[in-house]
Design a protein around this motif. Structure first.
Motif, mmCIF file in Angstrom:
data_model
loop_
_atom_site.group_PDB
_atom_site.id
_atom_site.type_symbol
_atom_site.label_atom_id
_atom_site.label_comp_id
_atom_site.label_asym_id
_atom_site.label_seq_id
_atom_site.Cartn_x
_atom_site.Cartn_y
_atom_site.Cartn_z
ATOM 1 N N MET A 32 0.846 -1.196 0.000
ATOM 2 C CA MET A 32 0.000 0.000 0.000
ATOM 3 C C MET A 32 0.881 1.247 0.000
ATOM 4 S SD MET A 32 -3.238 0.761 0.003
ATOM 5 C CE MET A 32 -4.336 2.131 0.295
ATOM 6 N N VAL A 33 0.655 2.170 -0.936
ATOM 7 C CA VAL A 33 1.455 3.385 -1.053
ATOM 8 C C VAL A 33 1.003 4.401 -0.010
ATOM 9 C CG1 VAL A 33 2.057 5.320 -2.546
ATOM 10 C CG2 VAL A 33 1.851 3.029 -3.516
ATOM 11 N N LYS A 34 1.961 4.908 0.768
ATOM 12 C CA LYS A 34 1.671 5.995 1.696
ATOM 13 C C LYS A 34 1.980 7.294 0.970
ATOM 14 C CE LYS A 34 2.668 7.823 6.306
ATOM 15 N NZ LYS A 34 3.464 7.673 7.546
ATOM 16 N N ARG A 35 0.970 8.148 0.890
ATOM 17 C CA ARG A 35 1.066 9.317 0.015
ATOM 18 C C ARG A 35 0.676 10.577 0.767
ATOM 19 N NH1 ARG A 35 -2.220 7.307 -3.569
ATOM 20 N NH2 ARG A 35 -0.645 6.337 -4.920
ATOM 21 N N ALA A 36 1.407 11.678 0.510
ATOM 22 C CA ALA A 36 1.106 12.976 1.127
ATOM 23 C C ALA A 36 0.862 14.004 0.031
ATOM 24 C CB ALA A 36 2.252 13.426 2.021
ATOM 25 N N ILE A 37 0.063 15.016 0.353
ATOM 26 C CA ILE A 37 -0.147 16.129 -0.563
ATOM 27 C C ILE A 37 0.139 17.423 0.179
ATOM 28 C CG2 ILE A 37 -2.634 16.301 -0.064
ATOM 29 C CD1 ILE A 37 -2.989 17.129 -3.039
ATOM 30 N N ALA A 38 0.831 18.338 -0.478
ATOM 31 C CA ALA A 38 1.154 19.636 0.101
ATOM 32 C C ALA A 38 0.424 20.710 -0.693
ATOM 33 C CB ALA A 38 2.661 19.881 0.069
ATOM 34 N N LEU A 39 -0.489 21.427 -0.026
ATOM 35 C CA LEU A 39 -1.237 22.514 -0.655
ATOM 36 C C LEU A 39 -0.702 23.840 -0.134
ATOM 37 C CD1 LEU A 39 -4.935 21.191 -0.421
ATOM 38 C CD2 LEU A 39 -3.249 20.795 -2.216
ATOM 39 N N GLY A 40 -0.110 24.632 -1.027
ATOM 40 C CA GLY A 40 0.509 25.890 -0.628
ATOM 41 C C GLY A 40 -0.456 27.054 -0.600
ATOM 42 N N GLY A 41 0.076 28.241 -0.251
ATOM 43 C CA GLY A 41 -0.737 29.441 -0.135
ATOM 44 C C GLY A 41 -0.893 30.157 -1.465
ATOM 45 N N GLY A 42 -1.842 31.117 -1.483
ATOM 46 C CA GLY A 42 -2.049 31.881 -2.703
ATOM 47 C C GLY A 42 -3.390 32.579 -2.780
ATOM 48 N N GLY A 43 -4.109 32.676 -1.649
ATOM 49 C CA GLY A 43 -5.337 33.478 -1.569
ATOM 50 C C GLY A 43 -6.313 33.281 -2.715
ATOM 51 N N PRO A 44 -6.478 34.290 -3.572
ATOM 52 C CA PRO A 44 -7.510 34.231 -4.615
ATOM 53 C C PRO A 44 -7.263 33.173 -5.691
ATOM 54 C CG PRO A 44 -6.138 36.192 -4.850
ATOM 55 C CD PRO A 44 -5.784 35.580 -3.545
ATOM 56 N N ALA A 45 -6.125 32.488 -5.651
ATOM 57 C CA ALA A 45 -5.864 31.387 -6.589
ATOM 58 C C ALA A 45 -6.388 30.062 -6.050
ATOM 59 C CB ALA A 45 -4.369 31.291 -6.885
ATOM 60 N N ALA A 46 -7.264 30.112 -5.060
ATOM 61 C CA ALA A 46 -7.789 28.899 -4.412
ATOM 62 C C ALA A 46 -8.440 27.948 -5.396
ATOM 63 C CB ALA A 46 -8.795 29.285 -3.320
ATOM 64 N N GLY A 47 -9.019 28.473 -6.471
ATOM 65 C CA GLY A 47 -9.668 27.624 -7.455
ATOM 66 C C GLY A 47 -8.733 26.580 -8.044
ATOM 67 N N LEU A 48 -7.442 26.899 -8.128
ATOM 68 C CA LEU A 48 -6.474 25.938 -8.659
ATOM 69 C C LEU A 48 -6.420 24.692 -7.782
ATOM 70 C CD1 LEU A 48 -3.566 28.371 -9.631
ATOM 71 C CD2 LEU A 48 -5.077 27.157 -11.196
ATOM 72 N N HIS A 49 -6.394 24.875 -6.456
ATOM 73 C CA HIS A 49 -6.398 23.733 -5.535
ATOM 74 C C HIS A 49 -7.652 22.877 -5.744
ATOM 75 C CE1 HIS A 49 -2.812 24.443 -3.342
ATOM 76 N NE2 HIS A 49 -3.239 25.429 -2.588
ATOM 77 N N ILE A 50 -8.794 23.532 -5.867
ATOM 78 C CA ILE A 50 -10.052 22.800 -6.008
ATOM 79 C C ILE A 50 -10.040 21.982 -7.293
ATOM 80 C CG2 ILE A 50 -12.548 23.042 -6.254
ATOM 81 C CD1 ILE A 50 -12.327 25.622 -4.566
ATOM 82 N N GLY A 51 -9.578 22.584 -8.387
ATOM 83 C CA GLY A 51 -9.505 21.869 -9.651
ATOM 84 C C GLY A 51 -8.560 20.685 -9.601
ATOM 85 N N VAL A 52 -7.433 20.850 -8.919
ATOM 86 C CA VAL A 52 -6.468 19.751 -8.779
ATOM 87 C C VAL A 52 -7.099 18.584 -8.026
ATOM 88 C CG1 VAL A 52 -4.342 19.060 -7.596
ATOM 89 C CG2 VAL A 52 -4.372 21.142 -8.974
ATOM 90 N N LEU A 53 -7.734 18.873 -6.892
ATOM 91 C CA LEU A 53 -8.358 17.814 -6.095
ATOM 92 C C LEU A 53 -9.493 17.137 -6.853
ATOM 93 C CD1 LEU A 53 -8.436 19.605 -2.610
ATOM 94 C CD2 LEU A 53 -6.853 17.822 -3.369
ATOM 95 N N GLU A 54 -10.206 17.929 -7.642
ATOM 96 C CA GLU A 54 -11.299 17.371 -8.435
ATOM 97 C C GLU A 54 -10.765 16.388 -9.474
ATOM 98 O OE1 GLU A 54 -15.230 19.157 -10.660
ATOM 99 O OE2 GLU A 54 -13.387 20.343 -10.706
ATOM 100 N N ALA A 55 -9.677 16.761 -10.159
ATOM 101 C CA ALA A 55 -9.100 15.891 -11.186
ATOM 102 C C ALA A 55 -8.517 14.617 -10.579
ATOM 103 C CB ALA A 55 -8.030 16.646 -11.960
ATOM 104 N N ILE A 56 -7.882 14.739 -9.437
ATOM 105 C CA ILE A 56 -7.295 13.559 -8.789
ATOM 106 C C ILE A 56 -8.390 12.589 -8.364
ATOM 107 C CG2 ILE A 56 -6.046 12.774 -6.742
ATOM 108 C CD1 ILE A 56 -4.330 15.304 -6.953
ATOM 109 N N ALA A 57 -9.478 13.110 -7.804
ATOM 110 C CA ALA A 57 -10.579 12.235 -7.372
ATOM 111 C C ALA A 57 -11.251 11.550 -8.551
ATOM 112 C CB ALA A 57 -11.612 13.053 -6.586
ATOM 113 N N ALA A 58 -11.258 12.218 -9.713
ATOM 114 C CA ALA A 58 -11.930 11.673 -10.887
ATOM 115 C C ALA A 58 -11.021 10.802 -11.743
ATOM 116 C CB ALA A 58 -12.486 12.816 -11.739
ATOM 117 N N ALA A 59 -9.739 10.744 -11.423
ATOM 118 C CA ALA A 59 -8.782 10.005 -12.245
ATOM 119 C C ALA A 59 -9.143 8.526 -12.320
ATOM 120 C CB ALA A 59 -7.369 10.171 -11.690
#
Length: 526
Positions: free
Chosen positions: A1-28
């Protein structure tokens, strides 16, 4: 079983990028699914990560991104029409009560009125300096420069004026530590985040719950036990975020489980999350247990070393780290107003700190000399590139555009991950990098599709395939002629990647920047 971490950095109004990334990973479409055992968060990455993980186990990963998007759309970002004339998000409101108290304290302090004493000598000195400046220019036959006029108004008109000094002191020296405050733990906004859902249910709570439901589910449990089935609660991922302790001058970590490190301060709650994003001047500092905190992302954007020290153990190794930074120096553009200038001030620092954090981590894990008896981290780093086609507006169109670009960036990273070399590490291979940024020596992310369009526009040659092929080449710095590597695979000293060479042309650079900037009319299409 792969142990995996994700690091989400700062960037205020660029929050949509994080949401899109998580959406694509969940849908992969990958089996087993890409899930994360550890979430290392900072600033807006902490808000996205915590909102995403607050939903109960009954909510599937593919639905979490949409619910997270709705939270930010409805509760943080402002609709475009409203934002055009009120360019502030919905939660960055002033602390009216504290501001009134600070004002009352200032106006009732007798020491603040000492400047109102009449001082004719200071006025005479200022008058003499003003006359000297004027006559020196007249004698030399020169007009007063705007800088001279502005300096005179500022230093000889405003600074000696007791009333102006009083009002300026009131504005800058009152006990107000930020333009806005979001640390209201009992507000309706903060209550929409169910922090309790981030934590595992304690054993005693489970026992109590089982006792209460014993009669109702007794038959069902006995049936499952007869079949040899076991009921196990799904463990929550390990979630932690940082903040900067201004009193102790050190990084502080807050998490949903106890941590071993010296910087662990306690569990995540509404105030720790607000402290995590309390950007100096923009937001007030946050008091927690007597200590004062502000944003930690400007000190450590992605928490790499905390990940390694806390979550990589001989019997429980951390295999992968997925890195999602959402601000980059290419997003910083020429300001048109104070709104843009203030955004640039915040984001340029965040971008450069984030870039440097990633570079330093990659260098250290590859080249550091090992301490005696200490095993190096030998895992995989997956980088999700930072798209530059967003702005720093807290409006719906920027949130939507960020979500779209984040999905696209994640899809490319996932494709690279699927195509990775799955062989065992070689003896001299300490770390493996997937989707690594290699666009130029400064680590800048160049959008090659956009650059191809910029070249086509500048040259009048619409054949995009021709320009895309050139992106992979190395050229002579002066002539632009393509060069080839020698037998050892090294290119000539005075050569650079073609994308860098192309962007040295002012017209190509202008087209590239223009294509990356959203037209106000197009924003509403997303």
């Amino acid at each position: 079983m792969v142990k995996r971490a994700i690091a989400l950095g700062g960037g205020g109004p660029a929050a949509g990028l994080h949401i899109g990334v998580l959406e694509a990973i969940a849908a992969a479409d990958i089996e087993p699914k890409i899930t994360f055992d550890v979430w290392a968060l900072s600033c807006i990455g902490a808000w996205v990560g915590i909102v995403y993980n607050q939903f109960g186990d009954e909510v599937e990963n593919k639905d979490r991104a949409e619910l997270t998007y709705q939270f930010f759309k409805n509760d943080v970002f402002r609709d475009d029409e409203s934002y055009e004339r009120f360019p502030i998000n919905t939660v960055f409101g002033p602390d009216w009560r504290a501001n009134i108290k600070a004002l009352n304290k200032f106006v009732t302090d007798s020491d603040n009125y000492k400047d109102f004493v009449w001082d004719p000598y200071r006025m005479v000195d200022s008058f003499q300096e003003s006359i000297s400046l004027l006559f020196n220019r007249i004698r030399d036959g020169e007009k007063l420069d705007d800088g001279d006029i502005n300096g005179w108004i500022f230093n000889h008109g405003m600074a000696p004026n007791p009333l102006v000094r009083y009002l300026t002191s009131m504005m800058y020296l009152s006990n107000v530590t930020g333009l806005s405050r979001i640390n209201y733990p009992n507000s309706e906004f903060m209550k929409r985040i169910r922090f309790e859902n981030l934590f595992d249910i304690e054993k005693r709570e489970m026992e109590q719950k089982e006792e209460e439901e014993k009669k109702e589910v007794k038959g069902e449990k006995e049936e499952k036990e007869a079949k040899g089935e076991k009921e196990e609660e799904k463990k929550k991922p390990f979630i932690f975020h940082n903040a900067w302790n201004l009193d102790k001058q050190e990084l502080a970590l807050f998490s949903n489980r106890p941590m071993r490190g010296e910087f662990y301060q306690g569990p995540i709650n509404a105030s720790t999350l607000c402290a995590c994003s309390a950007l100096p001047f923009i937001e007030e500092t946050v008091k927690i247990d007597g200590d004062t905190y502000c944003e930690g992302a400007l000190v450590d954007t992605v928490n790499f070393w905390s990940l390694i020290e806390e979550h990589h153990k001989p019997d429980d190794k951390l295999d992968e780290i997925w890195v999602v930074r959402i601000v980059d120096s290419t997003q910083v553009r020429k300001p048109d107003n104070l709104h843009d200038a203030l955004a640039n001030l915040c984001q340029l620092f965040a971008a450069t700190v984030g870039e440097d954090d990633v570079k330093l981590f990659k260098y250290h894990v590859q080249h550091d000399k090992l301490e005696p008896g200490k095993e190096p981290w030998g895992g995989t780093v997956v980088e999700i590139h930072v798209p530059s086609g967003i702005n720093f507006k807290w409006n719906h169109s920027n949130l939507d555009m960020g979500r779209k670009l984040g999905r696209e960036a994640a899809v490319k990273a996932i494709a690279a991950y699927e195509a990775r070399d799955k062989k065992r590490f070689a003896k001299d291979e300490r770390v493996r990098f997937i989707n690594e940024r290699k666009d130029d020596k400064r680590g800048r992310d160049i959008d090659r599709d956009r650059l191809a369009r910029a070249l086509a526009t500048a040259t009048g040659t619409p054949d995009l395939d021709r320009w895309l092929k050139k992106m992979k080449s190395q050229v002579d710095l002066k002539s632009g002629r393509e060069v080839v590597p020698d037998g050892a695979g090294k290119y000539p000293k005075d050569s650079i990647p073609y994308p860098d060479f192309a962007l040295r042309n002012p017209e190509v650079k202008a087209n590239y920047d223009r294509l990356g900037r959203l037209d106000p009319g197009l924003e509403r299409l997303f």
